[in-house]
Enzyme design. Sequence first.
Site, short mmCIF file in Angstrom:
data_model
loop_
_atom_site.label_atom_id
_atom_site.label_comp_id
_atom_site.label_asym_id
_atom_site.label_seq_id
_atom_site.Cartn_x
_atom_site.Cartn_y
_atom_site.Cartn_z
N ARG A 169 76.46 40.27 90.36
CA ARG A 169 75.20 40.92 90.97
C ARG A 169 74.16 39.95 90.31
O ARG A 169 74.23 39.31 89.30
CB ARG A 169 74.82 42.17 90.02
CG ARG A 169 76.09 43.34 90.37
CD ARG A 169 75.50 44.45 89.46
NE ARG A 169 76.80 45.51 89.90
CZ ARG A 169 78.11 45.50 89.19
NH1 ARG A 169 78.34 44.63 88.37
NH2 ARG A 169 78.90 46.46 89.74
N LYS B 151 77.02 46.26 84.71
CA LYS B 151 76.84 47.57 85.07
C LYS B 151 77.96 48.68 84.35
O LYS B 151 77.68 49.77 84.16
CB LYS B 151 76.92 47.94 86.57
CG LYS B 151 76.56 49.15 87.21
CD LYS B 151 76.41 48.98 88.95
CE LYS B 151 76.32 50.22 89.40
NZ LYS B 151 76.40 50.35 90.85
N HIS C 94 71.97 41.86 97.13
CA HIS C 94 73.66 42.29 97.16
C HIS C 94 74.62 41.53 98.12
O HIS C 94 75.82 41.74 98.21
CB HIS C 94 73.50 43.75 97.29
CG HIS C 94 74.50 44.33 96.64
ND1 HIS C 94 74.66 44.33 95.03
CD2 HIS C 94 75.50 45.11 96.70
CE1 HIS C 94 75.58 45.10 94.49
NE2 HIS C 94 76.35 45.48 95.33
N ARG D 1 76.80 39.04 96.75
CA ARG D 1 78.39 39.66 96.05
C ARG D 1 79.18 40.17 97.27
O ARG D 1 80.42 39.87 97.28
CB ARG D 1 77.68 40.98 95.39
CG ARG D 1 78.90 41.66 94.50
CD ARG D 1 78.20 42.76 93.53
NE ARG D 1 79.00 43.68 92.90
CZ ARG D 1 79.79 43.48 91.76
NH1 ARG D 1 79.92 42.43 91.44
NH2 ARG D 1 80.41 44.68 91.44
N HIS E 163 84.93 46.11 88.86
CA HIS E 163 85.27 47.53 89.38
C HIS E 163 85.89 48.25 88.35
O HIS E 163 87.14 47.71 88.04
CB HIS E 163 85.65 47.43 90.97
CG HIS E 163 84.77 47.05 91.93
ND1 HIS E 163 84.89 46.83 93.00
CD2 HIS E 163 83.10 47.00 91.72
CE1 HIS E 163 83.82 46.56 93.83
NE2 HIS E 163 82.90 46.49 93.26
N TYR F 169 86.96 45.74 100.93
CA TYR F 169 86.93 44.57 101.39
C TYR F 169 88.71 44.02 101.81
O TYR F 169 88.89 43.10 102.49
CB TYR F 169 86.83 43.57 100.32
CG TYR F 169 85.43 43.85 99.77
CD1 TYR F 169 84.19 43.26 100.64
CD2 TYR F 169 84.98 44.47 98.62
CE1 TYR F 169 82.96 43.46 100.19
CE2 TYR F 169 83.73 44.58 98.20
CZ TYR F 169 82.85 44.09 98.98
OH TYR F 169 81.34 44.39 98.71
#
Length: 186
Positions: A49, A72, A128, A131, A154, A163
């Site tokens: 990010r 995050k 973003h 990313r 993630h 994706y």
Amino acid sequence: SAWKSTKVQECELSYLTSDQIHDLLSELQKGKNRHAAMVTKVCLATGARWSEAESLEARHILNDQIQFAGTKSGKIRSIPVNTELAQELRSHHIKAETGQRLFAPCYSAFRDAIERSGIKLQNGQLTHVLRHTFASHFMMNGGNILVLQRSLGHANLTMTMRYAHLAPDHLQEVVKLNPLSALTLG
């Protein structure tokens, strides 16, 4: 019922083409802020990010890896980069200018370069898009979805699966691996 199905609305994820990446990096190099192009390169090379890349410190570049802390998810993740980028990051750092941080704030310089390059993005997709570009190109080039999950940090595969359809052989294994394909029908 105790189980409620939560349907995640898939939004269209925009990513940059190779030509757009080239144009954007070119515009960033022309800009006054010397940090924006480097932060952009970190994001494109690692899927980080913007905030993770922009807040990197010199100590986060170890050998040919970038260590992202303050993510995050709260977990630290290390992403390998090529030797040239690691070296470029080390030589970019001028202690007198930014202290331990590699970069000074440069979000607005990125926004300006996007505008100058004529790249149109969806609302809320500014930094973003880098990313999404990393993840999309990673899958289109034959990357493994589990490696992508770990790279992006993630917690589970749900987010990463957005994706999967970009893989060149997406679902092609079905043809070879279904039980009927092993039978010789005569």
